[in-house]
Enzyme design. Structure first.
Site, PDB file in Angstrom:
ATOM      1  N   ALA A  18       9.838  12.986  20.693  1.00 45.88           N
ATOM      2  CA  ALA A  18       8.561  12.464  20.421  1.00 45.88           C
ATOM      3  C   ALA A  18       7.430  13.278  19.993  1.00 45.88           C
ATOM      4  CB  ALA A  18       7.925  11.887  21.850  1.00 45.88           C
ATOM      5  N   ASP A  27      -6.188  18.440 -23.413  1.00 44.68           N
ATOM      6  CA  ASP A  27      -6.093  18.293 -24.942  1.00 44.68           C
ATOM      7  C   ASP A  27      -7.109  17.491 -25.534  1.00 44.68           C
ATOM      8  OD1 ASP A  27      -5.077  19.243 -27.587  1.00 44.68           O
ATOM      9  OD2 ASP A  27      -3.603  17.863 -27.474  1.00 44.68           O
ATOM     10  N   ASP A  86       0.730  17.386 -25.247  1.00 45.38           N
ATOM     11  CA  ASP A  86       1.806  16.588 -26.006  1.00 45.38           C
ATOM     12  C   ASP A  86       2.921  17.436 -27.112  1.00 45.38           C
ATOM     13  OD1 ASP A  86       0.209  17.295 -27.998  1.00 45.38           O
ATOM     14  OD2 ASP A  86      -0.438  15.445 -28.832  1.00 45.38           O
ATOM     15  N   ASN A  89       1.969  10.465  19.577  1.00 44.18           N
ATOM     16  CA  ASN A  89       2.740  11.218  20.130  1.00 44.18           C
ATOM     17  C   ASN A  89       2.343  12.082  21.354  1.00 44.18           C
ATOM     18  OD1 ASN A  89       4.579  10.188  18.289  1.00 44.18           O
ATOM     19  ND2 ASN A  89       4.860  11.868  17.174  1.00 44.18           N
ATOM     20  N   THR A  95       6.889   2.437  17.057  1.00 42.84           N
ATOM     21  CA  THR A  95       5.378   2.489  16.553  1.00 42.84           C
ATOM     22  C   THR A  95       5.106   3.555  15.708  1.00 42.84           C
ATOM     23  OG1 THR A  95       5.278   4.059  18.596  1.00 42.84           O
ATOM     24  CG2 THR A  95       4.629   1.791  19.108  1.00 42.84           C
TER      25      THR A  95
END
Length: 923
Positions: free
Chosen positions: A288, A334, A666, A732, A763
């Site tokens: 948990a 660029d 590119d 938790n 949950t």
């Protein structure tokens, strides 16, 4: 003697004959077969070498040794010990999925290398033993004499010995958007950038025009392309901000879980609880305490974000890049095609006494034109402007071709600059096909890189030919024009064109070239060049007869007509995107291989350099020490004429200063920097395969504005990750508080091991996942990026988790204490049900860190509402179904108990809404 093992000399500064002698070659006969074989054995084949590849097992180990993944494996083992085989299998499936994804991305660098190797041509024409023969390119060696012509891919780096009108497209290597005119002459400056070394050709580039003879200087990994390959393989990628934050979170939670589980186990044993029960409880609490579903939820959230980005023209190649975008502090972009439209366009026409801004006169709609009636002719029927447009369209090798499906719609095909001139003329009703019917070409002198101009000769129409619409000004240029038979049109660089022009067209007639007129033309040229434009001039000469196709005979005594300014215009939407970046605390930087003046002009137009800062060039960067480079990288906004190493150095310098850097590119030359950047962004349209393989994401529309949209999406995803981390840890920790504090108020074990696992099952998963599709908050792009050093629990999230967990744990614990005190046997079921429903209430509030649940709209995330409703029904099922009552040891609650439980479960929601109201008041 070969350059493969020597320091890189300034080859461009040395005469070709000296280089041939230095390399022991022979320009006329080439190398002998035996000498070539010996050199091949010495320097190795002309190909790129892959090295240093990791083994598959090493890559697997690196994936599973991550702290959070290791905890997942432990959680799977624990689940198996508890007899929960399904949970164990599910957790292990997550581990396998994460490992496979990691292996996939590790292999991407190898694919980038494979793409680089494809750039080597298989067969080349080379001189051997005095003959021209064809050989595989991998057999080339330094000293070989290679013959190049239009269409060839350059097989190795070489020095031009002979050059006839040769042009090379080097955009993938240097970033220069236009084909480069080559020359065999010397270049005096030893520090000239790669893009200006006009007497050299480079492996992987393409010859677009002309022919040449080259002596090979370097092959394989010694070439410029090889150096880029070496950079790609040497670049190490740092973990993404999210990976660093989740790894740190995993270590922290592991330590906390061990301490708390030890306390819970020890306290149970002190109270006299059964050893087996406390062992299972402690292990259940360990499961948990560690949100084992977190990696899965994060992965799914990133995948959903990648799908949303695809709709905004962004293809994500590496999932962590989705979140990293939200942390970007600098975008290095660029210029060509990203900030600009990647098409040459005529912007200015300049003749003596008049300047016309073409972009304000006609509609710019790309390298195409609609020739339907209604397009205006030249405003005012200005004769000089008409000649300037028509002359540039005729002295031109581009063609205006109709589309098959739309005969009235034309596209210009050919050199980008020449295509732009043809399109500009056509938009003023001066269609090149119509012009060529009236003025057929009968002779020409092709473009020459030494003369920097070309000339075409056209036959004049018969005297009685009426003027076509739009060409009336041509018929009134000169009373003697109709008596002439030919017209010579010369187009080219302005300075050499002035030198052969004896007259200037002024006020409807030619005037003798004077110092005043020459100064006026030069100033106009310099003004256009300062604005980042490419400037061409046009001169005309009317002829009584057709002389020999000789440049001197055709061009002397010409009449200079005017100037044309061309540029690659900025994308209209980019300026607003740059402004959005600045509002969001992101600094845009331009890094390009183009000319400094062009780069500076575009940056100023787009607001990248709105403070008028200096443009830093590649040679300047090469002379900087590390500290100066760091200062420059943090202050300058424009870098021009840069090499691959410079791009990489700029990115590394920014990262060393704590920036999260996105880098666009590119070309092949961009690949090392794309790989090193936190986010490598390749162009989907103009990008090379190498750049795409090295990048984390690909822009399908090559648009800077799309990067900014992706950054916004990344911020939304990171916000949502924080939200479900807050929810998971609060939930938790609430469970831990219930079990940990129960002994201090005199309660026995309040939750059984299977009840704890059930709460985690219903949950932790779906509600947290539903948070990943939460829409953007209103201030997403109006706040600074998350500092790279900030933990995922920073900006108050840790205190929210502690406060939320306490409220969430104390509420069911208080109800349990009450019902246990009055002897109600349902007390444990009340704790179980209230804790589950409290988590469902909390998830509704964590949808926003600041805004009220009611302000953002209860149904703004319908998926979450549906999941909460489903989880509520599941909880009712295990409370009232006899089968599940037997499995989970629950008892049916009375209506009063259920109402009290539901009412109490709203407490965490109310507490978080009050906290947000206090934050809004303080802002």
């Amino acid at each position: 003697m070969t350059p493969a093992s020597l320091p890189r000399p300034s080859w461009h500064t040395r005469p070709g004959t000296e280089i041939v002698a230095h390399l022991g070659g022979n320009a006329a006969a080439g190398l002998s077969t035996d000498e070539a074989a010996a050199r091949l054995a010495d320097v190795g084949p002309n190909e790129l070498v892959e090295r240093g590849q990791k083994s598959v097992w090493r890559m697997v180990w690196e994936q599973i040794s991550n702290t959070l993944v290791a905890m997942l494996i432990i959680a799977a083992v624990v689940s198996a010990m508890l007899g929960d085989g399904k949970d164990a299998v599910a957790i292990l499936a997550i581990v396998v999925l994460n490992t496979l994804l990691g292996l996939f991305h590790e292999r991407r660098a190898e694919r980038a290398m494979a793409m680089l190797k494809r750039l080597a041509v298989p067969i080349v024409r080379v001189r051997r033993d005095g003959q021209i023969v064809e050989r595989p390119s991998r057999e080339l060696v330094p000293g070989d004499i290679v013959l190049l012509e239009a269409g060839n891919v350059v097989p190795a780096d070489g020095r031009l010995l002979e050059c006839v009108n040769l042009r090379a497209q080097e955009a993938s290597l240097t970033g220069e958007s236009e084909p480069v005119d080559k020359s065999s002459g010397l270049i005096a400056d030893p520090d000239v950038p790669l893009g200006d070394q006009r007497n050299l050709v480079f492996m992987g580039t393409t010859v677009t025009y002309g022919r040449g003879q080259v002596i090979v200087l370097a092959t394989g990994m010694a070439t410029e392309l090889g150096r880029i390959a070496d950079l790609i393989q040497n670049v190490e990628r740092d973990p993404t901000p999210l990976q660093r934050r989740l790894d740190q979170l995993g270590k922290t939670l592991a330590a906390i879980a061990l301490v708390l589980v030890g306390i819970i186990f020890a306290s149970g044993m002190v109270r006299g609880e059964a050893f087996s029960l406390m062992f299972l409880t402690a292990v259940s609490m360990a499961v948990a305490a560690v949100p084992e579903g977190l990696p899965a939820v994060v992965t799914i959230a990133l995948a959903l974000g990648a799908q949303r980005m695809l709709k905004r023209h962004v293809l994500i190649r590496k999932l962590p890049a989705v979140e990293t975008l939200g942390s970007v502090t600098v975008i290095c972009s660029d210029k060509t095609g990203t900030l600009t439209e990647n098409r040459m366009t005529v912007s200015i026409l300049d003749v003596a006494g008049r300047r016309l801004d073409v972009t304000e006169t006609i509609h710019r709609d790309g390298p195409a034109v609609d020739l339907e009636p209604g397009v205006d002719a030249v405003p005012g029927h200005d004769a000089a402007l008409t000649v300037l447009l028509a002359g540039n369209a005729l002295c031109n090798d581009a063609v205006l071709a109709p589309q098959a499906d739309q005969p009235a719609h034309f596209h210009a095909l050919g050199d980008p600059t020449e295509a732009a001139l043809v399109v500009a003329a056509a938009k003023f009703r001066l269609s090149k096909p119509d012009l060529e019917l009236l003025f057929p070409r009968v002779a020409e002198v092709p473009f020459d890189s030494d003369r920097k101009r070309m000339t075409t000769v056209h036959e004049m129409p018969p005297t009685a030919t009426p003027a076509p619409p739009g060409l009336e000004p041509l018929w009134s240029l000169d009373p003697l024009l109709a008596a002439r038979k030919y017209v010579a049109l010369t187009k080219g660089a302005v300075e050499p064109l002035i030198s052969v022009s004896r007259f200037v067209w002024v006020d409807g007639r030619p005037q003798a070239m004077s110092d005043e007129l020459r100064t006026r033309i030069t100033r106009a040229h310099d003004a256009l060049a300062h604005d980042g434009m490419r400037v061409l001039g046009l001169a005309v000469r009317v002829l009584d007869h057709l002389p020999a196709a000789d440049a001197e005979a055709l061009e002397r005594d010409a009449v200079f007509v005017g100037l044309v300014g061309l540029n690659d215009p900025p994308r209209p939407e980019v300026r607003e995107s740059v402004a959005t970046c600045r509002r969001a605390g992101i600094r845009p930087v331009m890094i390009t291989g183009d000319h400094p003046l062009t780069a500076h002009y575009i940056a100023r137009q787009l607001g990248i350099d709105d403070e008028g800062g200096r443009t830093v060039t590649g040679p300047e960067l090469a002379r900087m020490d590390e500290r100066t480079l760091a200062d420059t990288a943090s202050s300058a906004s424009v870098f021009a004429r840069v090499s691959p190493e410079h791009k990489l150095q700029i990115v590394q310098s920014l990262q060393a200063q704590g920036h999260v850097v996105a880098m666009t590119g590119d070309g092949v030359n961009d690949a090392p920097a794309l790989r090193r950047a936190d986010i490598g962004v390749a162009m989907g349209i103009t990008g090379t395969d190498v750049s795409k393989e090295a990048a984390d994401m690909v822009l399908r529309d090559d648009n800077f504005a799309t990067i900014v949209a992706a950054v916004e999406e990344g911020r939304v995803i990171y916000d949502n990750i924080r939200k479900f981390i807050k929810y998971l840890l609060s939930s938790n920790s609430g469970e831990l508080w219930v079990v940990l504090l129960a002994p201090f108020v005199g309660l026995p074990l309040p939750l059984l091991p299977l009840q704890i696992l059930w709460i985690n099952l219903v949950t932790d998963g779906l509600p947290a996942l539903a948070l990943s599709v939460e829409p953007a908050e209103r201030d997403a792009m109006h706040r600074p990026p998350v500092p790279p050093s900030e933990g995922i629990l920073g900006r108050g999230l840790l205190s929210q988790v502690i406060w939320g967990g306490l409220v969430l744990g104390l509420t069911p614990l208080g109800l349990g204490y009450y019902y246990h005190a009055i002897g109600d046997p349902a007390w444990q079921t009340v704790v179980f049900t209230t804790l589950t429903l409290s988590q469902l209430a909390l998830v509704l509030s964590v949808r926003s860190e600041r805004e009220s649940f009611f302000a953002i709209g209860p149904f703004g995330n319908p998926t979450l509402i549906l999941v909460v409703a489903m989880t509520f029904l599941l909880q009712m099922t295990v409370t009232y179904s006899p089968f599940w009552q037997d499995v989970l040891k629950t008892v049916p609650l009375t209506s009063t108990q259920l109402i009290v439980s539901v009412a109490a479960s709203v407490t965490p929601f109310v507490a978080d809404e009050l906290r947000k109201a206090r934050v809004r008041r303080a802002a």
